[in-house]
Write a protein that holds these residues in place. Structure first.
Motif, PDB file in Angstrom:
ATOM      1  N   ALA A 487       0.858  -1.183   0.000  1.00  0.00           N
ATOM      2  CA  ALA A 487       0.000   0.000   0.000  1.00  0.00           C
ATOM      3  C   ALA A 487       0.892   1.231   0.000  1.00  0.00           C
ATOM      4  O   ALA A 487       1.014   1.950   0.982  1.00  0.00           O
ATOM      5  N   LEU A 560      -1.216   6.461  -5.459  1.00  0.00           N
ATOM      6  CA  LEU A 560      -1.112   5.911  -4.115  1.00  0.00           C
ATOM      7  C   LEU A 560      -2.099   4.761  -4.084  1.00  0.00           C
ATOM      8  O   LEU A 560      -3.294   4.948  -4.203  1.00  0.00           O
ATOM      9  N   HIS A 562      -3.440   2.690  -2.003  1.00  0.00           N
ATOM     10  CA  HIS A 562      -4.558   2.520  -1.079  1.00  0.00           C
ATOM     11  C   HIS A 562      -5.443   3.754  -0.994  1.00  0.00           C
ATOM     12  O   HIS A 562      -6.392   3.786  -0.244  1.00  0.00           O
ATOM     13  N   LEU A 563      -5.096   4.798  -1.725  1.00  0.00           N
ATOM     14  CA  LEU A 563      -5.987   5.961  -1.759  1.00  0.00           C
ATOM     15  C   LEU A 563      -5.760   6.693  -3.081  1.00  0.00           C
ATOM     16  O   LEU A 563      -4.988   7.632  -3.169  1.00  0.00           O
TER      17      LEU A 563
ATOM     18  N   ARG C  46      -0.670  14.632   1.009  1.00  0.00           N
ATOM     19  CA  ARG C  46      -1.339  13.884  -0.046  1.00  0.00           C
ATOM     20  C   ARG C  46      -2.356  14.765  -0.776  1.00  0.00           C
ATOM     21  O   ARG C  46      -2.749  14.476  -1.898  1.00  0.00           O
TER      22      ARG C  46
ATOM     23  N   MET D   1      -9.219   3.123   3.578  1.00  0.00           N
ATOM     24  CA  MET D   1      -7.782   3.406   3.606  1.00  0.00           C
ATOM     25  C   MET D   1      -7.185   2.863   4.883  1.00  0.00           C
ATOM     26  O   MET D   1      -7.634   3.160   5.970  1.00  0.00           O
ATOM     27  N   ILE D   2      -6.203   2.074   4.750  1.00  0.00           N
ATOM     28  CA  ILE D   2      -5.581   1.458   5.916  1.00  0.00           C
ATOM     29  C   ILE D   2      -4.161   1.983   6.032  1.00  0.00           C
ATOM     30  O   ILE D   2      -3.486   2.214   5.038  1.00  0.00           O
ATOM     31  N   PRO D   4      -0.617   2.047   5.914  1.00  0.00           N
ATOM     32  CA  PRO D   4       0.180   1.077   5.186  1.00  0.00           C
ATOM     33  C   PRO D   4       1.504   0.751   5.858  1.00  0.00           C
ATOM     34  O   PRO D   4       1.972   1.451   6.742  1.00  0.00           O
ATOM     35  N   ASN D   5       2.026  -0.350   5.387  1.00  0.00           N
ATOM     36  CA  ASN D   5       3.450  -0.551   5.471  1.00  0.00           C
ATOM     37  C   ASN D   5       4.051  -0.565   6.855  1.00  0.00           C
ATOM     38  O   ASN D   5       5.121  -0.043   7.096  1.00  0.00           O
TER      39      ASN D   5
END
Lengths: 574, 223, 136, 357
Positions: A487, A560, A562-563, C46, D1-2, D4-5
């Motif tokens: 992700a 990105l 996961h989003l 973001r 949305m989680i 991440p990583n």
């Protein structure tokens, strides 16, 4: 975005231990079931428990749905459990979405009917967003159990020992001819009476003898590159020969440098530095009588002219003042702005010193110094006896004045900050104190900092830092591999204009620009023939998934995972 | 590479006034690299224009596209379908791109969305400095790789003027004196004698525009 | 009309601060306007200028960014970049005649629930006075 | 949305799988150790006597001004969230320690939760019980408990945490002049507290900076003996405070507070360091920077587990082979950041003791 026909969504209603039951009445459940693409609807009472979630996944696997929207509390409640789902057999954790109706509707909108309406809007939006989901895999790679410690001082040694005891192979690099660093000059600790040099010698011996530690001394640091699992430190030995040292992780413990105060009158021989004082006391005080014409009767410590917020000097001054009174019966003055007693047991030491006749004088304006008959006259206004408009000041004729050295960042800090992309604070110490990194971690995965290169602190504090940094490395390496999910950001090399924006903005040094060949296949080496173009690539193990590169890319080449932009657009939309 | 800045939105709005449907065409080459005309900027400008027109009560429809390079007719040709649908094209490529588009779609108006500024180098992300004026008669071999035409405020060819002080140009603004830089650089590479070479007065003839637009013609590539 | 006008606010929330603070609002049982939409992003960095404009274009009367305090960003510069982008957009908004107040940023931490609610409500009132977005 | 990583923990490693670390206290030291141990595949049980996690720092408010002032309060918040979601960490709230038997490496522990009693086995016991804050009523001259507008820094913190505002308790209005008294319960021989609580200077200065940022019209005074630095960010903090014209740093400790129970007008008496004379000044909110003291039940725990203590009554580290570890502020006053790195260091020691790493 997939066409909505392909998606089969399961709605999972979490009553959050009954607290939301008044919202999820029959009409509401019917509304959810009637939303587009929804194929099934489950209810549960507390999904945040991992066991319940496992059961749910089992149900989902049997059912028709390929993705699920959980309607309940904050996503933070569930996501940790998602992360522990068995990815091989279960539902991909990234096929879940959470509609946070508890925090965003039920709890914040007092009117129940209105809260229900808001719940509907939130869920409807999530359902639309769910159509964008796609599964995300995970990867892992092996980490060899070795680490590099830069700096052979007491902090570096402690870190190296801690790692070596955890069966990690350590390469300890030291700029000096021998390990031990500056602290080895100390003979006493304020709170541990008696000789400590034996303790130091013992530490040095342990380090040298430890089978898991390779010590390399007299090496000059020339560079550092790589990423977690593959850091390479370039060093040069005195003969000019360069070599590379490899390690999975790095601890930076180069300590700080000191600049003695020798400007103007401070250059006079009666001004000495704290280490010189330390050395004078180390030999039992023999050197305290070197001056034949005038025995050293009065010793004055001057503090806080530099390093006002570093308490090392204050601790040492109090410690040595006591020794001078106790063993050598000298008159001792400690002149400072503030007496720093924020160390374990220091208040008592301070009190002991005063009881023994050490005179503490606090100033607001720095003292003035002059040479009077070979002695140093220290002129200072004591804050508690000064009066308005009164020029009353104290004159202390001193035979010896101990002035602090200035603590400055190590000369390697700048270079390391540059090559690692770690920020330097204003004064030049490594890494701003960012609470997100809890002092010893850095923004680059696998790189830790401890001790004076971060900030000069007392020995005890620095040693705890060394151990905490070692704990960080041990944690990373203890499993023998680093597992991460994908992700993260991903760059489409065909769209990349190689404008270098993303490697410049990436806060975690996770983007490299390298050659790629056709078919979006990255080529990392040995590829020459059909060499075409350079494109940026994300190193997934270094990426934190923050998305700064995505929003900075002028050609929209980065996603990105996961989003995605689509998902954000759907969330923004009405 | 070529550096450009976006024109103020109100200026663009002004010349788009008569149109209700346009094509906004970016370029994914130089102007994308300087964050002025790539795909991202197309989106931002499009959104801003639409909002402004909505507010003015005169909606505008915007088709969006972004060429690989707008100075190549083949790539511009790819815009053809969309261009046929619209009343005008707003190009946010450099001046070259705008003109290529104008030549290719000769029957509709084409407007520039950028001010093409100079050819320059990236100083840091977001900062670009002029380095070349394409004068057509390079003297960099004499001046140690530092161009007096692009960097000296007076474009002096043979040493600094009297205003050079402590390495700074008399115009201020922390602009370094190009001739000081040339001197330093020549000294470093051991070619200080080059300072004595006289660079003749520039022949603003063949290289200049009095014979019309300059062209480069490579016979070996032309077939 | 103006009486019943309930401004629509889109709040972009950094997952490390703003989103948690929004959750805390619920835990403190403070109320938020129904017309608030929360968009969760991993980091304020973001948030693309494009997303902010899109939100305004799609009918938001106001857009709020909830980012970490400066020097407390896990991505070091995410919050600063968000602020810089906002500044850039303010320039554009001025040119197209859109009130700057419709796009704002608030720095907070995870435990600033009360501040989150207060900021949203303040913006809500401000937008109420300002009236519906002219681009709607 | 989680998010991440994060390193994916896949099961537990052999050797340490059946190890259980009993952690006494769910303050920042306790939960950080639990999290660190879990990263290394070691499971733990946290015992907390209250009904919530996080200890003293859980109710601390963010003290940022225009930028983060590094109070680390948000970290506590994050860690609490993190620890309650982690598998491999058992949390027992409203529970206390009963009898202990067995040997190092294999302790048998009785636990009282509510009315119930249970038993568990633990390889290691970590004492992370934290500290008590000084009871300000022991300094009656400051009028805590007597005057409504004399509060402790912790009271103020809780207020800011829950309401996001600084208000006078007497009438709920924003105060106009706030005084911070340092060293209340620290460095004070009259009550036998001959230690510096280390954190209060930075704590109060951050507070003042945050308040001044939120309410630019408020005037603040800071009464102190010596300013004690705390870590890396302190230098710039102190410099910013000195620059602020409406923030007065006064090197003098007030002797007494005068006022009426509900009155907003409190007068304090102190020696003015500039004139040298005794002065009085009025404030409408007085904040006492209360120090840290060993926990009330520190002796009980120490006797039960044979944990040595220092002169002040804080714990010292027991010998490493005892199977008992000590972490955090129960070893002596420290700030959140300090407790975190201490906890990390302790987690490593425990892992090493268990031989699992």
């Amino acid at each position: 975005m997939r066409s909505s026909k392909e998606c089969r969504i399961a709605i999972v209603i979490d009553h959050c231990e009954g607290t939301l039951s008044h919202i999820f009445d029959e009409a509401m459940v019917r509304y959810f079931s009637g939303l587009p693409c929804v194929v099934s609807c489950y209810q549960d009472d507390n999904l945040s428990s991992p066991r319940r979630l496992e059961k749910l996944v089992a149900k989902l696997r049997k059912g028709k749905a390929d993705r699920a929207v959980i309607v309940g509390g904050s996503p933070k409640r569930y996501e940790a459990s998602f992360r522990r789902l068995d990815l091989g057999t279960g539902f991909n954790p990234y096929m879940f979405l959470v509609a946070n109706v508890r925090e965003q509707a039920v709890w914040t909108i007092p009117d129940v009917e209105r809260a229900k309406e808001k719940t509907k809007t939130i869920v409807a939006k999530r359902i639309r967003e769910a159509t964008c989901l796609s599964p995300i895999g995970e990867e892992k790679f092996e980490l060899s159990k070795n680490a590099i410690v830069l700096g052979g001082g007491v902090v570096g040694m402690r870190a190296a020992l801690a790692l070596a005891d955890a069966n990690i192979q350590v390469t300890l690099l030291s700029r000096a001819k021998d390990i031990g660093g500056k602290a080895i000059q100390l003979t006493h600790f304020y709170d541990r009476p008696g000789e400590v040099s034996s303790w130091f010698k013992d530490q040095v011996k342990k380090v040298k003898k430890h089978p898991n530690i390779a010590v390399k001394t007299s090496v000059e640091l020339k560079g550092l590159e790589g990423s977690l699992g593959d850091y390479r430190v370039k060093v040069e030995d005195p003969s000019g020969k360069r070599r590379e040292v490899e390690g999975s992780a790095v601890i930076l413990a180069m300590g700080n440098d000191v600049i003695p105060n020798t400007e103007g009158i401070f250059g006079h021989q009666r001004f000495i530095s704290p280490p010189q004082m330390e050395a004078m006391l180390a030999d039992g005080g023999k050197s305290l009588v070197t001056d034949k014409e005038r025995p050293l009767q009065t010793v004055t410590f001057i503090l806080d002219l530099v390093n006002e917020t570093i308490k090392i000097d204050s601790a040492n001054a109090i410690k040595n003042a006591i020794l001078l009174r106790e063993n050598h019966d000298r008159a001792v003055y400690v002149i400072c702005r503030d007496v720093k007693v924020s160390l374990d047991g220091m208040e008592k030491q301070y009190r002991k010193a005063r009881e023994m006749g050490v005179i503490f004088i606090k100033y607001d304006d720095p003292p003035k110094f002059s040479l009077v008959n070979g002695q140093i006259n220290v002129e200072v206004k004591e804050v508690s006896i000064q009066m308005r408009g009164d020029d009353y000041s104290l004159s202390i004729l001193s035979d010896l004045v101990v002035v602090s050295e200035r603590f400055v960042p190590s000369k390697d800090n700048q270079m390391l900050a540059d090559v690692l992309g770690i920020p330097l604070a204003e004064e030049g110490f490594l890494m701003d104190e960012n609470p997100q990194f809890a002092r010893v971690r850095t923004n680059r995965r696998g790189v830790f900092i401890a001790g004076g290169c971060r900030y000069p602190q007392t020995l005890d504090e620095s040693l705890v830092e060394a151990e905490a940094a070692a704990a960080g490395v041990t944690e990373l390496l203890s499993q023998g591999f680093f597992g991460y999910d994908l992700a993260v950001a991903e760059i489409d090399p065909a769209k990349c204009a190689a404008c270098l924006t993303c490697p410049r903005v990436c806060p975690h040094s996770a983007i490299v620009v390298e050659r790629y060949a056709e078919g979006n296949v990255y080529v990392t080496g040995g590829y020459e023939k059909d060499f075409r173009w350079k494109a940026a690539r994300v190193l997934p193990m270094q990426c934190y998934g923050c998305g700064i590169c995505v929003s900075s890319c002028p050609t929209k080449a980065i996603t990105l995972k996961h989003l995605t932009d689509d998902e954000i657009s759907l969330q923004v939309g009405v | 590479m070529i550096k450009a800045e976006q024109k103020p939105v109100d200026e663009i709005l002004d010349f788009l006034k008569p149109h209700r449907k346009i094509l906004l065409a970016g370029c994914n080459a130089c102007v994308a690299v300087c964050h002025a005309g790539g795909e991202k900027e197309v989106g931002i400008l499009s959104s801003a224009l639409k909002m402004a027109r909505k507010k003015a009560g005169q909606k505008i429809e915007i088709l969006e596209d972004c060429s690989t390079r707008q100075c190549e007719p083949e790539f511009v040709q790819e815009l053809k379908e969309k261009a046929e649908e619209v009343e005008a094209v707003l190009s946010i490529a450099c001046g070259v791109g705008v003109q290529t588009v104008a030549r290719m779609f000769s029957d509709i108006p084409v407007y520039p969305g950028l001010n093409t500024t100079f050819m320059g180098e990236t100083d840091e992300l977001g900062v670009w400095i002029e380095r070349c004026q394409a004068c057509g008669n390079c003297v960099l071999h004499v001046t140690g790789g530092v161009c007096p035409v692009a960097r000296c405020a007076k474009q002096l060819l043979n040493g600094p003027c009297g205003g050079s002080q402590d390495g700074e140009c008399e115009i201020g603004n922390d602009v370094p004196c190009a001739w000081q830089q040339i001197y330093d650089r020549l000294k470093t590479i051991g070619q200080l004698h080059r300072m004595e070479e006289i660079i003749p007065v520039k022949k603003w003839g063949r290289e200049s525009r009095d014979k019309g637009p300059r062209t480069i013609s490579r016979e070996d590539l032309k077939l | 009309m103006v009486e019943s006008f309930s401004p629509r606010i889109v709040a972009f929330c950094c997952d490390k601060s703003g989103y948690v603070a929004a959750d805390m609002v619920g835990k403190l049982r403070l109320s938020l306007p129904e017309s608030l939409d929360i968009v969760r992003v991993p980091c304020a960095g973001r948030i693309d200028a494009l997303h902010l404009l899109q939100a305004l274009e799609k009918g938001a009367d106001g857009v709020l960014i909830f980012a970490c305090h400066e020097e407390n960003c896990q991505s070091l510069t995410g919050n600063i970049r968000a602020k810089a982008r906002m500044g850039y957009l303010h320039g554009i908004m001025e040119r197209i005649g859109l009130e700057k107040e419709r796009l704002d940023l608030c720095n907070l931490a995870t435990n600033n629930g009360a501040k989150f609610a207060e900021t949203v409500l303040q913006k809500f009132d401000e937008l109420k006075k300002l009236g519906p977005s002219p681009v709607e | 949305m989680i998010e991440p990583n994060k390193a994916v923990t896949v099961g537990q490693r052999p050797g340490v799988a059946d190890q259980n670390v009993l952690i006494l206290g769910s303050g920042i030291a306790g939960i950080t150790t639990a999290l660190e141990l879990s990263e290394m595949g070691i499971s733990s049980t946290i015992l907390e006597r209250r009904d919530r996690l996080g200890g003293q720092a859980a109710v601390f408010a963010c003290k940022a001004s225009e930028k983060c002032n590094k109070c680390f309060a948000c970290v506590v918040d994050n860690q609490i969230q993190e620890v309650s979601r982690r598998s491999g960490i058992r949390i027992l709230t409203e529970s206390t320690l009963g009898k202990i038997s067995g040997d190092p490496g294999r302790f048998k522990v009785q636990i009282q939760s509510g009315g119930n009693e249970s038993r568990l086995e633990a390889s290691v016991i970590l004492v992370a019980t934290g500290v008590d804050f000084f009871n300000a009523r022991q300094k009656p001259e400051y009028g805590y408990g007597l005057f409504q507008n004399v509060i402790t820094a912790q009271d103020l913190d809780e207020m800011l945490h829950a309401k996001g505002r600084v208000l006078r308790p007497s009438d709920g209005q924003v105060p106009s002049r706030i005084a911070f008294f340092q060293c209340v319960g620290s460095r004070d021989e009259t009550i036998g507290h001959l230690w510096c609580s280390k954190v209060c200077c930075a704590y109060a200065l951050r507070f003042m900076k945050a308040i001044r940022h939120q309410y630019p019209e408020i005037e603040t005074s800071f009464f102190y003996i010596d300013i004690q630095p705390l870590g890396r960010s302190f230098e710039s903090l102190l410099e910013a405070c000195r620059q602020d014209e409406r923030m007065h740093l006064i090197r003098s400790l007030p002797s007494k507070v005068y006022g009426h129970r509900t009155s907003t007008d409190l007068r304090i008496r102190f020696i003015d360091p500039v004139s040298g004379g005794i002065t009085e000044e009025g404030f409408d909110l007085i904040v006492l920077s209360i120090g840290m003291t060993p926990r009330e039940d520190a002796d009980q725990v120490a006797d039960l587990l044979h944990v040595p203590k220092n002169e002040e009554g804080f714990y010292r580290s027991p010998p490493p082979d005892s199977g008992i570890f000590v972490s955090g502020a129960c070893k002596g006053p420290r700030d959140i950041g300090g407790s975190i790195i201490d906890a990390k260091a302790t987690a490593r020691e425990i892992a090493q003791y268990l031989g699992g790493v």
